[in-house]
Scaffold this motif. Structure first.
Motif, PDB file in Angstrom:
ATOM      1  N   SER A   1       0.816  -1.214   0.000  1.00 42.36           N
ATOM      2  CA  SER A   1       0.000   0.000   0.000  1.00 42.36           C
ATOM      3  C   SER A   1       0.850   1.265   0.000  1.00 42.36           C
ATOM      4  O   SER A   1       0.417   2.307  -0.508  1.00 42.36           O
ATOM      5  CB  SER A   1      -0.945  -0.001   1.205  1.00 42.36           C
TER       6      SER A   1
ATOM      7  N   VAL B   1      -6.364  -3.691  -6.069  1.00 44.39           N
ATOM      8  CA  VAL B   1      -7.033  -3.595  -4.767  1.00 44.39           C
ATOM      9  C   VAL B   1      -8.324  -4.395  -4.694  1.00 44.39           C
ATOM     10  O   VAL B   1      -8.745  -4.802  -3.611  1.00 44.39           O
ATOM     11  CB  VAL B   1      -7.310  -2.126  -4.386  1.00 44.39           C
TER      12      VAL B   1
ATOM     13  N   PHE C   1     -13.204  -2.057  -3.731  1.00 42.83           N
ATOM     14  CA  PHE C   1     -12.447  -0.834  -3.480  1.00 42.83           C
ATOM     15  C   PHE C   1     -12.364   0.040  -4.734  1.00 42.83           C
ATOM     16  O   PHE C   1     -12.510   1.257  -4.654  1.00 42.83           O
ATOM     17  CB  PHE C   1     -11.039  -1.176  -2.993  1.00 42.83           C
TER      18      PHE C   1
ATOM     19  N   GLY D   1     -15.864   0.720  -0.916  1.00 41.76           N
ATOM     20  CA  GLY D   1     -14.786   0.292  -0.038  1.00 41.76           C
ATOM     21  C   GLY D   1     -15.310  -0.599   1.061  1.00 41.76           C
ATOM     22  O   GLY D   1     -16.486  -0.946   1.115  1.00 41.76           O
TER      23      GLY D   1
ATOM     24  N   TYR E   1     -14.425  -2.036   5.421  1.00 44.43           N
ATOM     25  CA  TYR E   1     -13.648  -1.942   6.645  1.00 44.43           C
ATOM     26  C   TYR E   1     -13.080  -0.550   6.856  1.00 44.43           C
ATOM     27  O   TYR E   1     -12.010  -0.361   7.425  1.00 44.43           O
ATOM     28  CB  TYR E   1     -12.524  -2.974   6.659  1.00 44.43           C
TER      29      TYR E   1
ATOM     30  N   THR F   1     -11.759   1.531   4.777  1.00 46.62           N
ATOM     31  CA  THR F   1     -10.676   1.980   3.906  1.00 46.62           C
ATOM     32  C   THR F   1     -11.224   2.207   2.509  1.00 46.62           C
ATOM     33  O   THR F   1     -12.313   1.784   2.161  1.00 46.62           O
ATOM     34  CB  THR F   1      -9.549   0.939   3.843  1.00 46.62           C
ATOM     35  N   GLY F   2     -10.425   2.818   1.673  1.00 50.26           N
ATOM     36  CA  GLY F   2     -10.870   3.062   0.317  1.00 50.26           C
ATOM     37  C   GLY F   2     -12.032   4.045   0.315  1.00 50.26           C
ATOM     38  O   GLY F   2     -12.059   5.044   1.018  1.00 50.26           O
TER      39      GLY F   2
ATOM     40  N   TYR G   1      -4.404   5.308  -5.980  1.00 52.57           N
ATOM     41  CA  TYR G   1      -5.253   4.884  -4.867  1.00 52.57           C
ATOM     42  C   TYR G   1      -4.585   5.267  -3.558  1.00 52.57           C
ATOM     43  O   TYR G   1      -3.438   5.732  -3.536  1.00 52.57           O
ATOM     44  CB  TYR G   1      -5.505   3.373  -4.929  1.00 52.57           C
ATOM     45  N   ASP G   2      -5.307   5.061  -2.439  1.00 52.98           N
ATOM     46  CA  ASP G   2      -4.808   5.520  -1.151  1.00 52.98           C
ATOM     47  C   ASP G   2      -3.587   4.713  -0.699  1.00 52.98           C
ATOM     48  O   ASP G   2      -3.194   3.726  -1.328  1.00 52.98           O
ATOM     49  CB  ASP G   2      -5.912   5.462  -0.092  1.00 52.98           C
TER      50      ASP G   2
ATOM     51  N   THR H   1      -5.065   0.837   1.669  1.00 51.79           N
ATOM     52  CA  THR H   1      -5.639  -0.414   1.179  1.00 51.79           C
ATOM     53  C   THR H   1      -4.563  -1.309   0.575  1.00 51.79           C
ATOM     54  O   THR H   1      -3.819  -0.868  -0.306  1.00 51.79           O
ATOM     55  CB  THR H   1      -6.712  -0.128   0.117  1.00 51.79           C
TER      56      THR H   1
ATOM     57  N   ARG I   1      -2.646  -3.873  -1.787  1.00 54.32           N
ATOM     58  CA  ARG I   1      -2.749  -4.267  -3.204  1.00 54.32           C
ATOM     59  C   ARG I   1      -2.575  -5.786  -3.280  1.00 54.32           C
ATOM     60  O   ARG I   1      -1.567  -6.307  -3.738  1.00 54.32           O
ATOM     61  CB  ARG I   1      -1.659  -3.584  -4.013  1.00 54.32           C
TER      62      ARG I   1
ATOM     63  N   TYR J   1     -13.708  -8.929  -3.067  1.00 50.82           N
ATOM     64  CA  TYR J   1     -12.266  -8.842  -2.804  1.00 50.82           C
ATOM     65  C   TYR J   1     -11.430  -9.192  -4.026  1.00 50.82           C
ATOM     66  O   TYR J   1     -10.268  -8.809  -4.111  1.00 50.82           O
ATOM     67  CB  TYR J   1     -11.877  -9.769  -1.657  1.00 50.82           C
TER      68      TYR J   1
END
Length: 443
Positions: A157, A251, A255, A260, A262, A264-265, A290-291, A294, A296, A341
């Motif tokens: 990430s 990801v 996401f 997103g 949990y 995140t994202g 992307y952030d 999260t 990869r 996922y």
């Protein structure tokens, strides 16, 4: 240990493996510290006192360690672990320490594993010391594998700002976007279906321990480990897989094309809010920023890879174990797709990835021959071809699904067929032919 013993090939191999493992853990620890977070060695040391992240995993690791113990020693070890956990719970309650993350139990199992390590060094000698140390190492490796994986995900990430989800989502049109289809099915079965699949997805390592315990059930009597068992494949998959994450950062649908998960994202980073109701449109893909939170961790699907390994190693067990291995594989595939996922092409890559690793480990154990080299080379070639096609041919795959869809399935099936055919030949050669009984001759 004498100098002559140190020169033995197996002793040199174990020593080399230990040094490499320690160096790898130190490297990951330094990398995690660079980003201001504790590494695998620190987090593992913290669980000696603080609430562990996964109590079931620690008890599963202790169960693996106990394969080298007698039944009396196992009962004592389990009792001590439970007693220590009760003390920890009471102390936390007395001081008012609240557990905000992790489990209230598991410290006792870790204490027992470490305690037997001390016993092996101080109270055992010769083969008994080596066997007990192998058991302790086996238990600690399972825990270290989890911690190492967490650090790997952090590194992906932080070091891969751009993701290739658009490429994979476009290529997934060749399979009719199965994540979108299964995602709607799972959502329709909420809450029963989602809770069941979530439990299967999270407790994958525990399922692997159950199969491993069956494979290692004779260790305490025979005083030696079998030549090949599930834990070895499990650990190698976890070691090699994250390297592919670095090469092919993805990801996942929830996401990249959803809100997103949990925490995140989210839509701020997503390409569009499409999953799982609307398949993504076919358009020329490009890398997407992307952030830095999260992981990869999509390509290949390691959950699919691990579930496939569990399925393979459960084939020689009793009927209930074979049924459980089949159920875990199917449920894991449903969870990886249904929770958004993974894409469908991730799963195909994960199956090929596992069969290639399994073939390499079995070939190494039995001695490399032409069939083993060919199988590993073919699996590696197919895996590389899959990744290259996802990256450089996604538009063609999306525009001609009736061509590339069957080709993807055929490529995976060919590796499965090659593995089954080759391993059956190995097993046939390993099994000695029955000798005919001597018949009395007429005199």
């Amino acid at each position: 240990m004498t100098f002559t013993a140190l020169r033995q090939p197996r002793a040199i191999l174990w020593a080399t493996a230990g040094v490499v493992t320690l160096g790898f853990l130190i490297t990951l620890e330094i990398a995690a510290r660079h980003y201001g977070l504790p590494g695998p060695m620190t987090t593992q040391a913290q669980e000696v006192i603080f609430a562990p992240k996964s109590g079931p995993l620690l008890y599963a690791s202790m169960a693996l360690m106990m394969v080298v113990l007698t039944w009396r020693q196992r009962f004592i070890a389990a009792g001590v672990a439970i007693g220590i956990d009760i003390v920890f719970v009471l102390v936390r309650w007395a001081v008012g320490a609240k557990i905000t993350e992790g489990h209230p139990f598991g410290n006792g199992a870790l204490w027992v594993i470490l305690g037997y390590g001390v016993i092996a060094v101080t109270r055992r000698t010769g083969r008994e010391r080596a066997l007990l140390l192998k058991g302790v190492g086996l238990g600690l490796l399972l825990v270290a594998g989890r911690k190492t994986g967490d650090t790997w995900l952090l590194i992906t990430s932080k070091t891969r700002p751009n993701v290739l989800d658009e490429y994979v989502a476009t290529a997934d049109h060749a399979l009719s976007n199965p994540s979108w289809v299964v995602g709607r099915i799972v959502r329709a079965t909420d809450p029963i279906g989602t809770h069941l699949l979530d439990w299967v997805y999270i407790q994958l390592a525990v399922a692997a321990v159950v199969v491993s315990l069956y494979q290692l059930r004779h260790v305490a009597v025979e005083r030696r480990f079998p030549s090949h068992y599930l834990v070895r494949t499990f650990l190698v998959i976890g070691l090699v897989g994250p390297a592919i994450y670095m090469i092919f950062p993805v990801v996942g649908p929830i996401f990249a094309y959803g809100p997103g998960a949990y925490g995140t994202g989210g839509l701020h980073w997503a390409v569009a809010d499409l999953w799982p109701d609307t398949p993504p449109p076919i358009a020329t893909p490009h890398p997407v920023p992307y952030d830095a939170i999260t992981p990869r961790n999509c390509m290949p699907s390691l959950h699919t890879a691990w579930a496939t390994a569990i399925f393979i190693h459960s084939r020689k067990g009793p009927r209930i174990l074979r049924f459980a291995g089949t159920f875990w594989l199917i449920a894991t595939l449903g969870a990886t797709l249904g929770f958004g996922y993974h894409y469908g092409v991730d799963l195909i890559a994960g199956v090929v990835f596992t069969l290639t690793i399994e073939a390499a480990l079995r070939s190494h154990e039995r001695g490399w021959d032409r069939s083993g080299i060919q199988l590993v080379a073919y699996g590696t070639t197919v895996f590389a071809a899959l990744l290259l096609s996802y990256r450089y041919l996604p538009m063609e795959m999306a525009e001609y699904p009736w061509v590339f869809g069957p080709l993807l399935i055929l490529a995976m099936t060919s590796v499965i067929y090659g593995y089954v055919r080759t391993t059956k030949r190995w097993e046939t050669k390993a099994t000695p032919a029955p000798q005919p009984e001597r018949q009395p001759e007429l005199v």
